[in-house]
Design a protein around this motif. Sequence first.
Motif, PDB file in Angstrom:
ATOM      1  N   GLY A  93      -4.135   5.897   2.052  1.00 33.87           N
ATOM      2  CA  GLY A  93      -2.844   5.714   1.401  1.00 33.87           C
ATOM      3  C   GLY A  93      -1.721   6.002   2.381  1.00 33.87           C
ATOM      4  N   LEU A  94      -0.774   5.097   2.469  1.00 33.50           N
ATOM      5  CA  LEU A  94       0.314   5.225   3.437  1.00 33.50           C
ATOM      6  C   LEU A  94       1.672   5.144   2.746  1.00 33.50           C
ATOM      7  N   PHE A  95       2.656   5.763   3.370  1.00 33.23           N
ATOM      8  CA  PHE A  95       4.056   5.664   2.932  1.00 33.23           C
ATOM      9  C   PHE A  95       4.215   6.067   1.459  1.00 33.23           C
ATOM     10  N   GLU A  96       3.783   7.295   1.153  1.00 33.52           N
ATOM     11  CA  GLU A  96       3.859   7.843  -0.205  1.00 33.52           C
ATOM     12  C   GLU A  96       3.077   6.969  -1.195  1.00 33.52           C
ATOM     13  N   SER A  97       1.929   6.511  -0.745  1.00 33.63           N
ATOM     14  CA  SER A  97       1.003   5.692  -1.547  1.00 33.63           C
ATOM     15  C   SER A  97       1.586   4.338  -1.963  1.00 33.63           C
ATOM     16  N   LYS A  98       2.569   3.867  -1.223  1.00 32.40           N
ATOM     17  CA  LYS A  98       3.080   2.528  -1.493  1.00 32.40           C
ATOM     18  C   LYS A  98       2.154   1.448  -0.930  1.00 32.40           C
ATOM     19  N   LEU A  99       1.348   1.826   0.051  1.00 34.64           N
ATOM     20  CA  LEU A  99       0.361   0.919   0.624  1.00 34.64           C
ATOM     21  C   LEU A  99      -0.987   1.622   0.609  1.00 34.64           C
ATOM     22  N   ASN A 100      -1.962   1.033  -0.117  1.00 31.65           N
ATOM     23  CA  ASN A 100      -3.271   1.651  -0.271  1.00 31.65           C
ATOM     24  C   ASN A 100      -4.362   0.658   0.132  1.00 31.65           C
ATOM     25  N   LEU A 101      -5.253   1.131   0.986  1.00 28.66           N
ATOM     26  CA  LEU A 101      -6.366   0.314   1.457  1.00 28.66           C
ATOM     27  C   LEU A 101      -7.680   1.011   1.108  1.00 28.66           C
ATOM     28  N   THR A 102      -8.600   0.251   0.530  1.00 30.54           N
ATOM     29  CA  THR A 102      -9.921   0.769   0.184  1.00 30.54           C
ATOM     30  C   THR A 102     -10.987  -0.110   0.824  1.00 30.54           C
ATOM     31  N   ILE A 103     -11.937   0.531   1.498  1.00 35.35           N
ATOM     32  CA  ILE A 103     -13.064  -0.178   2.103  1.00 35.35           C
ATOM     33  C   ILE A 103     -14.344   0.403   1.516  1.00 35.35           C
ATOM     34  N   LEU A 136       5.551  -2.159  -3.638  1.00 29.85           N
ATOM     35  CA  LEU A 136       6.725  -2.331  -2.785  1.00 29.85           C
ATOM     36  C   LEU A 136       8.014  -1.875  -3.453  1.00 29.85           C
ATOM     37  N   ILE A 137       8.160  -2.216  -4.726  1.00 27.06           N
ATOM     38  CA  ILE A 137       9.353  -1.827  -5.476  1.00 27.06           C
ATOM     39  C   ILE A 137       8.900  -1.262  -6.819  1.00 27.06           C
ATOM     40  N   ASP A 138       9.370  -0.091  -7.156  1.00 29.83           N
ATOM     41  CA  ASP A 138       8.995   0.528  -8.426  1.00 29.83           C
ATOM     42  C   ASP A 138      10.208   1.273  -8.984  1.00 29.83           C
ATOM     43  N   SER A 139      10.827   0.669  -9.971  1.00 26.49           N
ATOM     44  CA  SER A 139      11.971   1.296 -10.620  1.00 26.49           C
ATOM     45  C   SER A 139      11.854   1.091 -12.120  1.00 26.49           C
ATOM     46  N   SER A 140      12.770   1.677 -12.853  1.00 24.81           N
ATOM     47  CA  SER A 140      12.731   1.536 -14.312  1.00 24.81           C
ATOM     48  C   SER A 140      13.025   0.113 -14.762  1.00 24.81           C
ATOM     49  N   ASP A 141      13.693  -0.682 -13.928  1.00 20.43           N
ATOM     50  CA  ASP A 141      14.074  -2.046 -14.297  1.00 20.43           C
ATOM     51  C   ASP A 141      13.160  -3.110 -13.704  1.00 20.43           C
ATOM     52  N   PHE A 142      12.571  -2.789 -12.562  1.00 17.95           N
ATOM     53  CA  PHE A 142      11.817  -3.842 -11.876  1.00 17.95           C
ATOM     54  C   PHE A 142      10.732  -3.218 -10.999  1.00 17.95           C
ATOM     55  N   SER A 143       9.559  -3.824 -11.000  1.00 11.88           N
ATOM     56  CA  SER A 143       8.489  -3.383 -10.107  1.00 11.88           C
ATOM     57  C   SER A 143       7.823  -4.604  -9.479  1.00 11.88           C
ATOM     58  N   TRP A 144       7.392  -4.426  -8.254  1.00  9.43           N
ATOM     59  CA  TRP A 144       6.781  -5.520  -7.518  1.00  9.43           C
ATOM     60  C   TRP A 144       5.698  -4.958  -6.603  1.00  9.43           C
ATOM     61  N   GLY A 145       4.525  -5.544  -6.686  1.00  5.31           N
ATOM     62  CA  GLY A 145       3.421  -5.107  -5.850  1.00  5.31           C
ATOM     63  C   GLY A 145       2.459  -6.246  -5.575  1.00  5.31           C
ATOM     64  N   ILE A 146       1.523  -6.005  -4.680  1.00 10.04           N
ATOM     65  CA  ILE A 146       0.523  -6.997  -4.300  1.00 10.04           C
ATOM     66  C   ILE A 146      -0.855  -6.352  -4.425  1.00 10.04           C
ATOM     67  N   LEU A 147      -1.764  -7.071  -5.056  1.00  8.38           N
ATOM     68  CA  LEU A 147      -3.140  -6.610  -5.189  1.00  8.38           C
ATOM     69  C   LEU A 147      -4.050  -7.690  -4.618  1.00  8.38           C
ATOM     70  N   ALA A 148      -4.833  -7.342  -3.604  1.00 11.68           N
ATOM     71  CA  ALA A 148      -5.713  -8.314  -2.951  1.00 11.68           C
ATOM     72  C   ALA A 148      -7.113  -7.725  -2.801  1.00 11.68           C
ATOM     73  N   ASN A 149      -8.109  -8.615  -2.837  1.00  6.20           N
ATOM     74  CA  ASN A 149      -9.491  -8.171  -2.734  1.00  6.20           C
ATOM     75  C   ASN A 149     -10.294  -9.208  -1.964  1.00  6.20           C
ATOM     76  N   LEU A 150     -11.136  -8.748  -1.060  1.00  6.86           N
ATOM     77  CA  LEU A 150     -12.013  -9.620  -0.282  1.00  6.86           C
ATOM     78  C   LEU A 150     -13.382  -8.966  -0.202  1.00  6.86           C
TER      79      LEU A 150
END
Length: 200
Positions: A117-127, A172-186
Amino acid sequence: YNYKRKYYADVNARIDASSKFASNNKSAVFPSLALSWAISEEDFIKNIDDISQHKLRVSFGKTGSNPISPYQSLALLSPIRYNFDNELVTGYFESNLANDDLTWEKTDQLNIGLDIGLFESKLNLTIDAYNKRTKDLLQNVQLPVSNGYTSRVDNFGSVENKRLEFGLNTNLIDSSDFSWGILANLSFNRNKLLSLNSSL
């Protein structure tokens, strides 16, 4: 068990029993062990602000399966109607060949995982990677016609399954009005037949 919130251990063991199997194989022991290391709690990495989580996981376990109908290890009788002295009567014939060695289908699985988990868990990688081997497969095995039976349930063969998986989760963005994130799996999977044998 955990030590200083850095090192974790989880140990389990269970004994399962099933009347589906032969009298000498009804019960089996299935243990498991899971270990993890919270690397982000170590002094040499704890003060790195960009790393919010870093954990290594290893586990091994054994499980059993019994996906067969009851009484498959026994010699079974089935009714049959036939003509005897001009009368329709009912008799019985042996419809199932006994198997005194019928036992559990067993699976051994090894898992290795890494969580970052990086940058206050804004980016998380699992292997995650696992290697799973199943032996003593319970199958309906075809018999030679000269045997007098067409088939019987037996422990027959073994298979291996391997998997490597990558997961990415961003917030990437998490607020009371708007949130935006990316979820990817390979993931990559491989299945292989290791052996095809029988006690027959």
